[in-house]
Design a protein around this motif. Structure first.
Motif, PDB file in Angstrom:
ATOM      1  N   ARG A 148       8.241   6.376  -7.144  1.00 44.33           N
ATOM      2  CA  ARG A 148       8.330   7.664  -6.444  1.00 44.33           C
ATOM      3  C   ARG A 148       7.029   8.444  -6.591  1.00 44.33           C
ATOM      4  NH1 ARG A 148      13.399   8.698  -4.883  1.00 44.33           N
ATOM      5  NH2 ARG A 148      12.824  10.840  -4.408  1.00 44.33           N
ATOM      6  N   HIS A 149       6.752   9.257  -5.580  1.00 39.69           N
ATOM      7  CA  HIS A 149       5.580  10.138  -5.620  1.00 39.69           C
ATOM      8  C   HIS A 149       6.002  11.448  -6.283  1.00 39.69           C
ATOM      9  CE1 HIS A 149       2.056  12.364  -4.634  1.00 39.69           C
ATOM     10  NE2 HIS A 149       1.544  11.417  -3.873  1.00 39.69           N
ATOM     11  N   GLN A 150       5.674  11.606  -7.527  1.00 38.30           N
ATOM     12  CA  GLN A 150       6.027  12.824  -8.239  1.00 38.30           C
ATOM     13  C   GLN A 150       5.009  13.077  -9.344  1.00 38.30           C
ATOM     14  OE1 GLN A 150       9.950  12.041  -9.696  1.00 38.30           O
ATOM     15  NE2 GLN A 150       9.334  10.331 -10.983  1.00 38.30           N
ATOM     16  N   GLY A 151       4.825  14.358  -9.649  1.00 33.61           N
ATOM     17  CA  GLY A 151       3.843  14.721 -10.670  1.00 33.61           C
ATOM     18  C   GLY A 151       2.458  14.235 -10.298  1.00 33.61           C
ATOM     19  N   ARG A 152       1.713  13.789 -11.298  1.00 33.94           N
ATOM     20  CA  ARG A 152       0.374  13.266 -11.060  1.00 33.94           C
ATOM     21  C   ARG A 152       0.428  11.740 -11.195  1.00 33.94           C
ATOM     22  NH1 ARG A 152      -4.534  15.906 -14.224  1.00 33.94           N
ATOM     23  NH2 ARG A 152      -3.824  17.602 -12.871  1.00 33.94           N
ATOM     24  N   GLN A 175      -1.312   5.369  -7.532  1.00 30.93           N
ATOM     25  CA  GLN A 175      -2.226   5.809  -6.462  1.00 30.93           C
ATOM     26  C   GLN A 175      -2.648   4.628  -5.594  1.00 30.93           C
ATOM     27  OE1 GLN A 175      -5.463   8.397  -7.756  1.00 30.93           O
ATOM     28  NE2 GLN A 175      -4.266   8.973  -9.552  1.00 30.93           N
ATOM     29  N   LEU A 176      -2.849   3.460  -6.251  1.00 29.74           N
ATOM     30  CA  LEU A 176      -3.207   2.264  -5.505  1.00 29.74           C
ATOM     31  C   LEU A 176      -2.060   1.853  -4.575  1.00 29.74           C
ATOM     32  CD1 LEU A 176      -5.175  -0.093  -5.032  1.00 29.74           C
ATOM     33  CD2 LEU A 176      -4.135  -1.251  -7.002  1.00 29.74           C
ATOM     34  N   LEU A 177      -0.842   1.967  -5.058  1.00 32.77           N
ATOM     35  CA  LEU A 177       0.322   1.609  -4.246  1.00 32.77           C
ATOM     36  C   LEU A 177       0.468   2.550  -3.058  1.00 32.77           C
ATOM     37  CD1 LEU A 177       2.901   0.913  -7.095  1.00 32.77           C
ATOM     38  CD2 LEU A 177       1.684  -0.775  -5.710  1.00 32.77           C
ATOM     39  N   PHE A 178       0.275   3.867  -3.288  1.00 36.50           N
ATOM     40  CA  PHE A 178       0.459   4.841  -2.205  1.00 36.50           C
ATOM     41  C   PHE A 178      -0.657   4.733  -1.157  1.00 36.50           C
ATOM     42  CE2 PHE A 178       2.744   7.328  -5.646  1.00 36.50           C
ATOM     43  CZ  PHE A 178       3.996   6.941  -5.193  1.00 36.50           C
ATOM     44  N   ALA A 179      -1.794   4.146  -1.550  1.00 34.12           N
ATOM     45  CA  ALA A 179      -2.893   4.003  -0.601  1.00 34.12           C
ATOM     46  C   ALA A 179      -2.793   2.722   0.215  1.00 34.12           C
ATOM     47  CB  ALA A 179      -4.231   4.030  -1.340  1.00 34.12           C
ATOM     48  N   GLN A 180      -1.874   1.809  -0.216  1.00 32.69           N
ATOM     49  CA  GLN A 180      -1.778   0.510   0.428  1.00 32.69           C
ATOM     50  C   GLN A 180      -0.818   0.553   1.614  1.00 32.69           C
ATOM     51  OE1 GLN A 180      -3.727  -1.860  -0.313  1.00 32.69           O
ATOM     52  NE2 GLN A 180      -2.865  -3.425   1.042  1.00 32.69           N
ATOM     53  N   GLU A 221       6.134  -3.567  -0.200  1.00 34.09           N
ATOM     54  CA  GLU A 221       7.135  -4.208   0.670  1.00 34.09           C
ATOM     55  C   GLU A 221       7.792  -3.194   1.596  1.00 34.09           C
ATOM     56  OE1 GLU A 221       8.649  -7.856  -2.106  1.00 34.09           O
ATOM     57  OE2 GLU A 221       9.424  -5.844  -2.561  1.00 34.09           O
ATOM     58  N   GLN A 222       7.917  -1.946   1.121  1.00 32.47           N
ATOM     59  CA  GLN A 222       8.557  -0.921   1.953  1.00 32.47           C
ATOM     60  C   GLN A 222       8.010   0.443   1.545  1.00 32.47           C
ATOM     61  OE1 GLN A 222      12.849  -1.028   1.852  1.00 32.47           O
ATOM     62  NE2 GLN A 222      13.075   0.657   3.328  1.00 32.47           N
ATOM     63  N   ARG A 223       7.827   1.293   2.554  1.00 33.22           N
ATOM     64  CA  ARG A 223       7.314   2.635   2.276  1.00 33.22           C
ATOM     65  C   ARG A 223       8.216   3.663   2.943  1.00 33.22           C
ATOM     66  NH1 ARG A 223       1.104   3.795   3.738  1.00 33.22           N
ATOM     67  NH2 ARG A 223       1.917   3.847   5.867  1.00 33.22           N
ATOM     68  N   VAL A 224       8.603   4.696   2.211  1.00 30.60           N
ATOM     69  CA  VAL A 224       9.485   5.737   2.721  1.00 30.60           C
ATOM     70  C   VAL A 224       8.724   7.054   2.736  1.00 30.60           C
ATOM     71  CG1 VAL A 224      11.635   7.033   2.361  1.00 30.60           C
ATOM     72  CG2 VAL A 224      11.539   4.561   1.869  1.00 30.60           C
ATOM     73  N   LEU A 225       8.695   7.696   3.902  1.00 28.91           N
ATOM     74  CA  LEU A 225       7.989   8.975   4.031  1.00 28.91           C
ATOM     75  C   LEU A 225       8.923  10.139   3.761  1.00 28.91           C
ATOM     76  CD1 LEU A 225       5.875   8.294   7.264  1.00 28.91           C
ATOM     77  CD2 LEU A 225       5.218   7.975   4.882  1.00 28.91           C
ATOM     78  N   ILE A 273       3.918  10.186   1.464  1.00 31.45           N
ATOM     79  CA  ILE A 273       4.667   9.009   1.048  1.00 31.45           C
ATOM     80  C   ILE A 273       5.576   9.426  -0.105  1.00 31.45           C
ATOM     81  CG2 ILE A 273       4.509   6.679   0.123  1.00 31.45           C
ATOM     82  CD1 ILE A 273       1.675   6.568   1.346  1.00 31.45           C
ATOM     83  N   GLU A 274       6.874   9.305   0.107  1.00 32.59           N
ATOM     84  CA  GLU A 274       7.828   9.741  -0.927  1.00 32.59           C
ATOM     85  C   GLU A 274       8.036   8.673  -1.979  1.00 32.59           C
ATOM     86  OE1 GLU A 274      11.292  12.404   0.060  1.00 32.59           O
ATOM     87  OE2 GLU A 274      12.349  10.521  -0.350  1.00 32.59           O
ATOM     88  N   ARG A 275       8.190   7.419  -1.529  1.00 34.50           N
ATOM     89  CA  ARG A 275       8.361   6.332  -2.502  1.00 34.50           C
ATOM     90  C   ARG A 275       7.992   5.008  -1.839  1.00 34.50           C
ATOM     91  NH1 ARG A 275      13.489   7.703  -0.767  1.00 34.50           N
ATOM     92  NH2 ARG A 275      14.850   5.969  -0.109  1.00 34.50           N
ATOM     93  N   VAL A 276       7.625   4.054  -2.647  1.00 30.05           N
ATOM     94  CA  VAL A 276       7.318   2.709  -2.152  1.00 30.05           C
ATOM     95  C   VAL A 276       8.035   1.688  -3.031  1.00 30.05           C
ATOM     96  CG1 VAL A 276       5.058   3.355  -1.224  1.00 30.05           C
ATOM     97  CG2 VAL A 276       5.230   2.505  -3.573  1.00 30.05           C
ATOM     98  N   ARG A 277       8.440   0.573  -2.408  1.00 29.60           N
ATOM     99  CA  ARG A 277       8.979  -0.564  -3.178  1.00 29.60           C
ATOM    100  C   ARG A 277       7.877  -1.615  -3.192  1.00 29.60           C
ATOM    101  NH1 ARG A 277      13.832  -3.158  -0.534  1.00 29.60           N
ATOM    102  NH2 ARG A 277      12.259  -4.536   0.368  1.00 29.60           N
ATOM    103  N   ALA A 278       7.471  -2.029  -4.383  1.00 30.48           N
ATOM    104  CA  ALA A 278       6.243  -2.835  -4.452  1.00 30.48           C
ATOM    105  C   ALA A 278       6.315  -3.906  -5.530  1.00 30.48           C
ATOM    106  CB  ALA A 278       5.056  -1.918  -4.724  1.00 30.48           C
ATOM    107  N   ARG A 279       5.362  -4.840  -5.445  1.00 35.03           N
ATOM    108  CA  ARG A 279       5.139  -5.850  -6.467  1.00 35.03           C
ATOM    109  C   ARG A 279       3.663  -5.838  -6.856  1.00 35.03           C
ATOM    110  NH1 ARG A 279       9.263  -9.754  -6.735  1.00 35.03           N
ATOM    111  NH2 ARG A 279      10.796  -9.547  -5.038  1.00 35.03           N
TER     112      ARG A 279
END
Length: 442
Positions: free
Chosen positions: A346-350, A356-361, A388-392, A294-300
């Motif tokens: 964005r998924h970067q670094g640690r 982590q919760l967002l990337f697992a959802q 709302e949106q997830r980009v791989l 998962i590269e990035r997510v748009r979330a609330r």
């Protein structure tokens, strides 16, 4: 006909599949000779019966095939690595000979246990117990081996003087039904223990000592019965087959092809260290799809002060309430006025725990309420998130995780190729004679 030329020509796994004679050989005769050394029919028959327990479709010829390959690989492995390296990690803490002896007794008991039981039923008491005579061993005698109870020890090994003393302490005397009176000493028991067993011995667990002595008598009975039934040479040959099997499997483990492919191997470590950056890049190009992330997510999110409020909001969301509206109404985070919008993460670094919760959802789904990390009695807010949106995307080619995965995979490929080449060379050079039904090895 001597099939050796065919074996040398094909040098594969199928060349012996049809070699087993149609008529069964006497179990004491050689089913094959490998560089002149016999492989007895008893070993092939016993191994085939064990193999059929796991796979009823396996053929005798395939079993013979495997035993010959094991013999050649095991001999090569002993020369290259030595028995100490090969036995490392096998049944942790047990000596190699103990492991092989235990496997031999277990195999014979599995295959011929019902016949042994019939033999035992002829004894007084219908079992071995009537032939066993436990011996009393005093605390003072145990002190001479293990030292005084409570003494500080840095290890659980006995020196030569202590072992000699242990050999003088008889735990059990026995008389096998067809001769062979004997005894089991404390030294016999000590030598056949792993670390866990030695702990029990140093703790003076007398029940454990006697139980282990009885196990040894039972194993001796199994071997005695089998030698009388099949012959001493046949049992010794099966033991060698089991040793071959263990060393061949150890060889596979060292090449990254054992049961536990995550086990450490100095060979694989060495090969992995020789992988170049160019090889890593090429491997990554061929396995890029394995590194989708998962590269990035748009979330609330909605941050709630306590669990009760969090569950109330979660229930409203489950009933169809608008996420942004509830965020503006209930969230205690600074972005509440914006409906809890986090924008693109964005998924970067640690990633921190919220990321982590967002990337697992899953995309488009609202999470359950999750308590933020804190001590068990600390006041901690709760979070509900919506992706709302997830980009791989793909993990970067130059990352450490890619380099590690690539170097290990390439090392296994190299090790497998080396092993395949070695096997082919061993088969090509070996003189293998298969028995015929009429007259033994051709």
């Amino acid at each position: 006909m001597n099939p050796a030329p065919t074996l040398r020509a094909l040098a594969g796994a199928v060349w012996l599949a049809c070699a087993w004679p149609a008529a069964a050989l006497d179990q004491g005769t050689a089913a094959a000779r490998i560089d002149g050394a016999p492989l007895l029919a008893f070993s092939v028959e016993s191994s085939w019966r064990m193999a059929r327990a796991a796979d009823p479709a396996v053929q005798r010829g395939a079993t013979l095939d495997a035993l010959i390959a094991n013999r050649l690989l095991a001999e090569a492995a002993r020369k290259r690595f030595g028995e100490e390296v090969l036995s490392a990690g096998q049944r942790v803490g047990f000596a190699r000979d103990v492991s092989i002896d235990d496997q031999l007794a277990s195999t014979l008991r599995t295959l011929y246990g019902s016949e042994m039981e019939q033999d035992l039923r002829q004894l007084p008491g219908a079992g071995l117990d009537s032939l066993l005579h436990p011996q009393a061993v005093s605390d003072a005698a145990l002190d001479t081996v293990f030292g005084k109870p409570g003494a500080l020890r840095l290890d659980l090994d006995l020196d030569s003087a202590q072992l000699a003393q242990a050999d003088r302490l008889v735990l059990l005397r026995f008389a096998l039904p067809h001769g062979g009176d004997g005894s089991i000493t404390l030294g016999d028991v000590v030598r056949r223990q792993n670390v866990q067993g030695r702990v029990a011995l140093f703790a003076r667990e007398r029940d454990f000592m006697l139980r282990q002595a009885r196990v040894q008598v039972a194993a001796r009975y199994v071997l005695d019965w089998s030698r009388r039934r099949f012959g001493t040479d046949a049992v010794a040959d099966l033991r060698r087959v089991l040793a071959d099997q263990g060393d061949a499997q150890a060889m596979l483990r060292l090449h990254g092809m054992g049961d536990d492919q995550h086990a450490g191997s100095r060979l694989l470590d060495q090969l992995a260290s020789q992988v170049s950056p160019a090889q890593v890049r090429d491997w990554y190009r061929r396995h890029r799809d394995d590194f989708v992330r998962i590269e990035r997510v748009r979330a609330r999110h909605i941050r709630l002060p306590d669990e009760a409020t969090a569950q109330k909001v979660a229930a409203a969301l489950a009933a169809g309430a608008d996420f942004a509206t509830l965020a503006r109404r209930h969230s205690v985070a600074q972005d509440a006025a914006a409906g809890g919008a986090l924008g693109w993460v964005r998924h970067q670094g640690r990633p921190d725990w919220l990321a982590q919760l967002l990337f697992a959802q899953a995309e488009g789904q609202v999470s359950s309420p999750v308590r933020s990390p804190a001590g068990p009695y600390a006041q901690a807010p709760w979070e509900i998130v919506l992706v709302e949106q997830r980009v791989l995307g793909y993990q970067e080619a130059g990352s450490e995780s890619v380099r590690y995965a690539a170097s290990r995979a390439l090392a296994r490929e190299t090790a497998a190729a080396q092993l395949t080449a070695l096997r082919a060379e061993l088969l090509r050079k070996a003189r293998i004679d298969i028995a015929t039904a009429a007259g033994g090895p051709a």
